[in-house]
Design a protein around this motif. Structure first.
Motif, PDB file in Angstrom:
ATOM      1  N   PHE A 113      43.725 108.150 -14.049  1.00 54.90           N
ATOM      2  CA  PHE A 113      44.618 107.649 -13.005  1.00 54.90           C
ATOM      3  C   PHE A 113      45.951 107.218 -13.593  1.00 54.90           C
ATOM      4  O   PHE A 113      45.989 106.557 -14.641  1.00 54.90           O
ATOM      5  N   LEU A 114      47.038 107.556 -12.924  1.00 51.10           N
ATOM      6  CA  LEU A 114      48.316 106.924 -13.220  1.00 51.10           C
ATOM      7  C   LEU A 114      48.220 105.486 -12.733  1.00 51.10           C
ATOM      8  O   LEU A 114      47.903 105.237 -11.567  1.00 51.10           O
ATOM      9  N   HIS A 115      48.509 104.538 -13.615  1.00 55.50           N
ATOM     10  CA  HIS A 115      48.211 103.134 -13.376  1.00 55.50           C
ATOM     11  C   HIS A 115      49.441 102.415 -12.814  1.00 55.50           C
ATOM     12  O   HIS A 115      50.435 102.210 -13.516  1.00 55.50           O
ATOM     13  N   ASN A 116      49.371 102.035 -11.552  1.00 57.43           N
ATOM     14  CA  ASN A 116      50.443 101.286 -10.884  1.00 57.43           C
ATOM     15  C   ASN A 116      51.819 101.913 -11.130  1.00 57.43           C
ATOM     16  O   ASN A 116      52.713 101.276 -11.705  1.00 57.43           O
ATOM     17  N   PRO A 117      52.026 103.138 -10.668  1.00 50.64           N
ATOM     18  CA  PRO A 117      53.321 103.787 -10.910  1.00 50.64           C
ATOM     19  C   PRO A 117      54.485 103.149 -10.168  1.00 50.64           C
ATOM     20  O   PRO A 117      55.635 103.543 -10.373  1.00 50.64           O
ATOM     21  N   GLU A 118      54.194 102.165  -9.330  1.00 50.56           N
ATOM     22  CA  GLU A 118      55.274 101.404  -8.702  1.00 50.56           C
ATOM     23  C   GLU A 118      55.946 100.449  -9.682  1.00 50.56           C
ATOM     24  O   GLU A 118      56.987  99.839  -9.375  1.00 50.56           O
ATOM     25  N   SER A 153      46.229 105.286  -9.223  1.00 47.23           N
ATOM     26  CA  SER A 153      45.692 103.955  -8.971  1.00 47.23           C
ATOM     27  C   SER A 153      46.860 103.005  -8.761  1.00 47.23           C
ATOM     28  O   SER A 153      47.708 102.862  -9.642  1.00 47.23           O
ATOM     29  N   THR A 154      46.892 102.375  -7.614  1.00 51.22           N
ATOM     30  CA  THR A 154      48.049 101.546  -7.276  1.00 51.22           C
ATOM     31  C   THR A 154      47.614 100.239  -6.639  1.00 51.22           C
ATOM     32  O   THR A 154      46.585 100.170  -5.968  1.00 51.22           O
ATOM     33  N   TRP A 155      48.415  99.222  -6.864  1.00 57.01           N
ATOM     34  CA  TRP A 155      48.198  97.958  -6.180  1.00 57.01           C
ATOM     35  C   TRP A 155      49.043  97.884  -4.919  1.00 57.01           C
ATOM     36  O   TRP A 155      48.577  97.447  -3.872  1.00 57.01           O
ATOM     37  N   SER A 156      50.280  98.346  -4.982  1.00 60.28           N
ATOM     38  CA  SER A 156      51.175  98.157  -3.831  1.00 60.28           C
ATOM     39  C   SER A 156      52.011  99.389  -3.485  1.00 60.28           C
ATOM     40  O   SER A 156      52.850  99.317  -2.593  1.00 60.28           O
ATOM     41  N   GLY A 157      51.791 100.508  -4.154  1.00 62.10           N
ATOM     42  CA  GLY A 157      52.621 101.684  -3.894  1.00 62.10           C
ATOM     43  C   GLY A 157      52.523 102.195  -2.468  1.00 62.10           C
ATOM     44  O   GLY A 157      53.530 102.590  -1.863  1.00 62.10           O
ATOM     45  N   PHE A 158      51.310 102.183  -1.911  1.00 62.20           N
ATOM     46  CA  PHE A 158      51.146 102.624  -0.518  1.00 62.20           C
ATOM     47  C   PHE A 158      51.646 101.565   0.454  1.00 62.20           C
ATOM     48  O   PHE A 158      52.369 101.865   1.400  1.00 62.20           O
ATOM     49  N   SER A 159      51.271 100.311   0.208  1.00 64.55           N
ATOM     50  CA  SER A 159      51.641  99.253   1.158  1.00 64.55           C
ATOM     51  C   SER A 159      53.140  98.987   1.173  1.00 64.55           C
ATOM     52  O   SER A 159      53.688  98.592   2.208  1.00 64.55           O
ATOM     53  N   ASP A 160      53.811  99.214   0.050  1.00 65.61           N
ATOM     54  CA  ASP A 160      55.263  99.009  -0.004  1.00 65.61           C
ATOM     55  C   ASP A 160      56.045 100.223   0.474  1.00 65.61           C
ATOM     56  O   ASP A 160      57.272 100.164   0.570  1.00 65.61           O
ATOM     57  N   GLY A 161      55.350 101.314   0.748  1.00 60.43           N
ATOM     58  CA  GLY A 161      56.019 102.500   1.259  1.00 60.43           C
ATOM     59  C   GLY A 161      56.714 103.334   0.207  1.00 60.43           C
ATOM     60  O   GLY A 161      57.546 104.187   0.547  1.00 60.43           O
ATOM     61  N   ALA A 219      37.822 102.236  -3.831  1.00 64.06           N
ATOM     62  CA  ALA A 219      38.293 100.926  -3.383  1.00 64.06           C
ATOM     63  C   ALA A 219      38.142  99.920  -4.513  1.00 64.06           C
ATOM     64  O   ALA A 219      37.032  99.663  -4.989  1.00 64.06           O
ATOM     65  N   SER A 220      39.253  99.350  -4.950  1.00 61.08           N
ATOM     66  CA  SER A 220      39.221  98.331  -5.993  1.00 61.08           C
ATOM     67  C   SER A 220      39.363  96.945  -5.375  1.00 61.08           C
ATOM     68  O   SER A 220      39.748  96.801  -4.215  1.00 61.08           O
ATOM     69  N   ALA A 221      39.019  95.925  -6.162  1.00 64.13           N
ATOM     70  CA  ALA A 221      39.145  94.522  -5.754  1.00 64.13           C
ATOM     71  C   ALA A 221      38.528  94.249  -4.385  1.00 64.13           C
ATOM     72  O   ALA A 221      39.154  93.607  -3.530  1.00 64.13           O
ATOM     73  N   PRO A 222      37.286  94.687  -4.128  1.00 64.61           N
ATOM     74  CA  PRO A 222      36.709  94.500  -2.789  1.00 64.61           C
ATOM     75  C   PRO A 222      36.428  93.048  -2.439  1.00 64.61           C
ATOM     76  O   PRO A 222      36.306  92.714  -1.253  1.00 64.61           O
ATOM     77  N   LEU A 223      36.307  92.189  -3.453  1.00 70.49           N
ATOM     78  CA  LEU A 223      36.119  90.756  -3.201  1.00 70.49           C
ATOM     79  C   LEU A 223      37.377  89.964  -3.542  1.00 70.49           C
ATOM     80  O   LEU A 223      37.379  88.731  -3.489  1.00 70.49           O
ATOM     81  N   HIS A 224      38.444  90.663  -3.897  1.00 79.53           N
ATOM     82  CA  HIS A 224      39.759  90.074  -4.148  1.00 79.53           C
ATOM     83  C   HIS A 224      39.660  88.866  -5.090  1.00 79.53           C
ATOM     84  O   HIS A 224      40.148  87.774  -4.798  1.00 79.53           O
ATOM     85  N   GLY A 225      38.999  89.110  -6.219  1.00 77.83           N
ATOM     86  CA  GLY A 225      38.897  88.051  -7.226  1.00 77.83           C
ATOM     87  C   GLY A 225      38.124  86.827  -6.786  1.00 77.83           C
ATOM     88  O   GLY A 225      38.312  85.736  -7.333  1.00 77.83           O
TER      89      GLY A 225
END
Length: 300
Positions: A113-118, A153-161, A219-225
């Motif tokens: 996976f490309l890791h957080n390309p944002e 693999s992204t944390w915010s790339g999709f949600s940030d548009g 799906a990552s972080a399903p319990l959000h830490g």
């Protein structure tokens, strides 16, 4: 479609112990990255996965650790500014890191996976250009047999548009043709990161687009830490799955999300793993109507 539970190693303190536990319990997927566990995650997995051929391993490329930074500089695959930033998606570095991960793990990874390309302060256009060049490097690695597939693999790339699935597919076709090896996306999904699930119930967004394209969604972080455990009230747990506890209920929501094929959980506790397997794999998914009620309750 059966959703499977996989081991995510981001929050694992003892990656080797967690991997051994998951393998004994029948897990068939472990997700990691070179920068997890203070840069030792792949080395720790190498103590377990060579003896578990049925278990597929995904890793990532992007972030540099102190050790990889020093070695990458000496190898001439990162620049001084990239080393200072601690992040690189240049094709020269990707080729080097994929080879390094393969050697450390003792086997080729299933997916890289490309890791957080944002990551980074460059413009959106430059980030997309960087993505295209990175896809090209990963296509080359896949064609050389150094991995089976690649993803993002992204944390915010999709949600940030910054990007969406159609745009990523366009880049993949441009980089590798119709037979490209772009096969998966990984993103945080939970009752905290609920928007993609709500969109999917309306046939829109990343989950719907990925499913339509035949991409695997992890799906990552399903319990959000651990935040999810604090958010799920007995009433909400009863709505989600009567008789379930907070963690089980939270996992059930993610496992019921349209398009999700794998839920990644970080734990080295056999009891927690068994409960998660039951929540994700051994119970039927929530109906769309029930899932929508949960989304509506959480959205109020």
């Amino acid at each position: 479609m059966t959703v499977r539970l996989g081991l995510g190693t981001y929050r694992c303190r003892d990656v080797a112990g967690a991997a051994a536990m998951a393998v004994r319990a029948g897990a068939d997927w472990i997700d990691t990255a070179p920068n997890y566990a203070e840069g030792q995650a792949e080395q720790q997995l190498a103590l377990v996965v060579p003896g578990a051929p049925r278990v597929k391993v995904s890793t990532k490329v992007g972030f540099l650790t102190a050790v990889t930074c020093d070695r990458a500089l000496r190898a001439g695959v990162v620049t001084a500014s990239e080393a200072e930033d601690g992040y690189c998606l240049a094709p020269r570095f990707i080729a080097w890191q994929v080879g390094r991960s393969q050697r450390i793990l003792g086997r080729e990874p299933q997916t890289v996976f490309l890791h957080n390309p944002e990551h980074g302060s460059m413009s959106a256009d430059l980030k997309i250009q960087r993505l295209y060049e990175a896809f090209g490097a990963l296509e080359q690695a896949a064609q050389e047999g150094r991995m089976s597939a690649y993803g993002l693999s992204t944390w915010s790339g999709f949600s940030d548009g910054l990007f969406d699935v159609p745009q990523l597919l366009e880049l993949a076709v441009k980089a590798g043709g119709r037979g490209h090896h772009f096969r998966a996306v990984q993103l945080p999904l939970s009752i905290v990161n609920l928007a993609p699930i709500a969109q999917a119930l309306d046939g829109a967004g990343v989950l719907a687009d990925a499913a339509a394209a035949g991409l695997d969604v992890l799906a990552s972080a399903p319990l959000h830490g651990g935040t999810v455990r604090e958010m799920v009230t007995p009433e909400l747990a009863g709505l989600i799955r009567p008789g379930s506890g907070p963690s089980t209920a939270g996992l059930a929501v993610v496992a019921s999300a349209p398009g999700v094929v794998r839920v990644l959980l970080s734990t080295d506790n056999p009891h927690h793993w068994a409960q998660a397997v039951a929540a994700v794999e051994q119970h039927p998914a929530m109906s769309p109507d029930r899932l929508r009620k949960v989304v509506d309750v959480l959205g109020t």
